[in-house]
Design an enzyme around this catalytic site. Structure first.
Site, PDB file in Angstrom:
ATOM      1  N   GLY A  67      -0.754  20.687  40.729  1.00 42.77           N
ATOM      2  CA  GLY A  67      -0.314  21.396  41.812  1.00 42.77           C
ATOM      3  C   GLY A  67      -0.186  21.152  43.133  1.00 42.77           C
TER       4      GLY A  67
ATOM      5  N   CYS B 275      18.802  40.089  21.521  1.00 43.02           N
ATOM      6  CA  CYS B 275      19.815  39.313  21.488  1.00 43.02           C
ATOM      7  C   CYS B 275      21.152  39.506  20.505  1.00 43.02           C
ATOM      8  CB  CYS B 275      19.359  37.870  21.062  1.00 43.02           C
ATOM      9  SG  CYS B 275      20.849  36.613  20.926  1.00 43.02           S
TER      10      CYS B 275
ATOM     11  N   CYS C 222      21.594  36.756  17.631  1.00 45.70           N
ATOM     12  CA  CYS C 222      20.311  36.506  16.646  1.00 45.70           C
ATOM     13  C   CYS C 222      19.403  37.491  16.415  1.00 45.70           C
ATOM     14  CB  CYS C 222      19.881  34.981  17.033  1.00 45.70           C
ATOM     15  SG  CYS C 222      18.676  35.317  18.559  1.00 45.70           S
TER      16      CYS C 222
ATOM     17  N   CYS D 121      18.614  30.309  19.691  1.00 44.26           N
ATOM     18  CA  CYS D 121      19.482  31.206  19.268  1.00 44.26           C
ATOM     19  C   CYS D 121      20.352  30.600  17.950  1.00 44.26           C
ATOM     20  CB  CYS D 121      20.316  31.471  20.360  1.00 44.26           C
ATOM     21  SG  CYS D 121      21.336  33.133  19.922  1.00 44.26           S
TER      22      CYS D 121
ATOM     23  N   CYS E 297      20.551  35.135  23.926  1.00 44.62           N
ATOM     24  CA  CYS E 297      19.378  34.315  24.356  1.00 44.62           C
ATOM     25  C   CYS E 297      20.029  33.277  25.175  1.00 44.62           C
ATOM     26  CB  CYS E 297      19.041  33.471  23.188  1.00 44.62           C
ATOM     27  SG  CYS E 297      18.007  34.436  21.995  1.00 44.62           S
TER      28      CYS E 297
END
Lengths: 201, 308
Positions: B40, B249, B252, B280, B274
């Site tokens: 980080g 979606c 899909c 997808c 998506c």
């Protein structure tokens, strides 16, 4: 000095790909502490350096990164080899070095002698390569921290008494501290400052 | 290393493997190792001029160039999609300069360079995510001075960020930050996860993959090792929540993926699809069908695998 001491052995035959492969092993070692990673046996190291020490320094060191070595090595073939291949400065003061190599069994210098970085730039700390006698058969210690799912146990051998207490002291000053790479033969085992030692004593 | 070659009309410029010279790679590699050791924390590095404009992924490209090798398979995504401009050009860059094997399949890739998404398919141990980061400093909008933000990180003075989130809640009733949502890494550093939607933040927590972040213009590299705590900042009484949608979606039928809203006419019509194009496509190939797949297929916008 015997004539052969002045001969400098070869470095990487293929610097681009050998250093890339070695770097990925070093990256894996520090991102998954306690896991032994193989740096390969592509080069014959100079006397006093393990193969993985030589490969790691060849991969990472250059004119920007001063190196500290024990005096006997610095003034011998290992020092000449590093100066030639890495173009690096070999310094007398361990606190000034970006990379150092120490013998795990030698009592000095202690980990606290190296640069632990400062609070605004903890990345300016020393990376310490510690040559030890093996990664199995020593005192077992349990590690936890980033890079370790749960806990991981290691038992490297050939480390000085009190070594793990020094590692604990190093981890206690996180995010400062030095990053350790235990070295044996062609293998390295990472112990970054973020790794905690789970009570052994 | 000197590259010897005869100059002829057909000769391409003699770049080193993966474009960057070896000294630059060593410098980036040293920064990456320190970044991994201090999860980080933003490590400054000497960002180079790349053959594309800063802001187009030069940080991610430099990180990928420093780590990629002949054994790697590279996937590049831009907002989740493999086939958008940034992804296509970066993929071609590495095909040309590093002779890289490339893929669109998340599970086949060893390195996934991404702009602003984490793939829907779970990441595996051994994979490396490379994020393109425009602004690595999560505190920059609160404190413009680098000298000050550096001290704030040094002393873990993150009260200002908590106040910002609190003011959001006080004014709007919830935290309105939806992307680049700040995270606390390993309990020490507040980190910008790059502009991924906050939907993706939970995927960073204890991920088995190594995550590397490169900011070229801002000259910073940072990292999250595998199995590292990445906690989205929140409050006990206002816990962190991810986005959700009222419909699945349209292509899909996935109800658990991040959806993009697509305007399809000037009558207010819209569809949700998506953002992860490979996810997808994989689902459609497996026989999942969304409500608008037949229409989209009839217009040749997508292939309908299930159609006879």
């Amino acid at each position: 000095m015997a004539p052969n001491d002045t001969l400098i052995a070869a470095g990487f035959a293929d610097p681009v790909f050998q250093s890339q492969g070695a770097f990925r092993a070093l990256l894996a070692a520090l991102s998954e502490p306690g896991l032994a990673c193989d740096l390969g046996d592509a080069i014959v190291p100079p006397a006093g350096l393990e193969a993985a020490t030589a490969v790691a320094l060849l991969t990472l060191a250059d004119y920007e990164t001063p190196i500290w070595l024990p005096a006997a090595l610095r003034d011998g073939p290992a020092g000449a080899w590093l100066r030639f291949h890495c173009g690096t400065a070999l310094v007398d003061d361990p606190a000034r070095a970006a990379f150092v190599m120490i013998d795990g069994a030698a009592p000095e210098p202690r980990l606290a002698a190296f640069n632990a970085g400062d609070d605004q730039f903890p990345d300016r700390s020393t990376t310490v390569l510690i040559q030890c006698a093996g990664f199995e058969g020593g005192e077992a210690v349990t590690l936890e921290g980033p890079g370790i799912a749960g806990q991981r146990s290691i038992a490297p051998i050939g480390l000085r008494p009190g070594f793990w207490a020094e590692v604990e002291d190093n981890a206690a000053v996180y995010p400062l501290g030095v990053d350790l790479l235990l070295v044996h033969g062609a293998q390295v085992l990472g112990l970054p400052r973020s790794t905690q030692i789970v009570g052994t004593r | 290393m000197t590259v010897h070659q005869n100059i002829t009309d057909e000769t391409r410029p003699a770049y080193n493997y993966a474009y960057l010279d070896e000294q630059t790679k060593r410098m980036i590699r040293r920064a990456l190792l320190k970044a991994v050791a201090i999860p980080g924390y933003q490590v400054p590095f000497g960002s180079r001029e790349m053959p594309l404009a800063r802001g187009w992924g030069t940080g991610g490209i430099q990180v990928t160039a420093a780590i990629i090798g002949p054994d790697d398979t590279l996937k590049v995504i831009d907002q989740g999609a493999d086939d958008t401009t940034n992804a296509v050009s970066i993929r071609r860059f590495f095909e040309r300069t590093a002779d890289a094997r490339t893929t669109e399949a998340t599970h086949e890739a060893t390195i996934i360079q991404t702009r602003h998404r984490i793939p829907e398919a779970p990441l595996k141990a051994g994979q490396i995510m490379v994020y393109q980061v425009p602004q690595p400093e999560p505190l920059r909008k609160l404190e413009p001075h680098e000298t000050e933000t550096r001290k704030m990180h040094a002393w873990a003075e993150y009260g200002l960020m908590q106040v910002k989130l609190y003011e959001n809640i006080a004014r709007f009733g919830e935290v309105t930050t939806t992307y680049d949502y700040p995270v606390m890494v390993n309990g020490r550093y507040v980190m910008a996860p790059s502009p991924i939607p906050k939907f993706d933040n939970p995927k960073m927590q204890m991920s088995p993959a190594l995550q590397l972040f490169g900011a070229g213009r801002e000259k910073r590299i940072y990292a999250v090792p595998p199995h590292t705590s990445v906690r989205s900042l929140d409050f006990d009484d206002h816990p962190f929540r991810i986005q959700s949608w009222e419909q699945p979606c349209a292509l899909c039928g996935a109800a658990d993926s991040y959806l993009d809203e697509v305007v399809i006419d000037d009558q207010g019509g819209r569809m949700f699809v998506c953002s992860d194009s490979h996810h997808c496509e994989t689902r459609r190939a497996d026989g999942h069908r969304g409500a608008m797949l037949a229409d989209a297929s009839a217009l040749h916008l997508v292939e309908d695998e299930a159609k006879p």
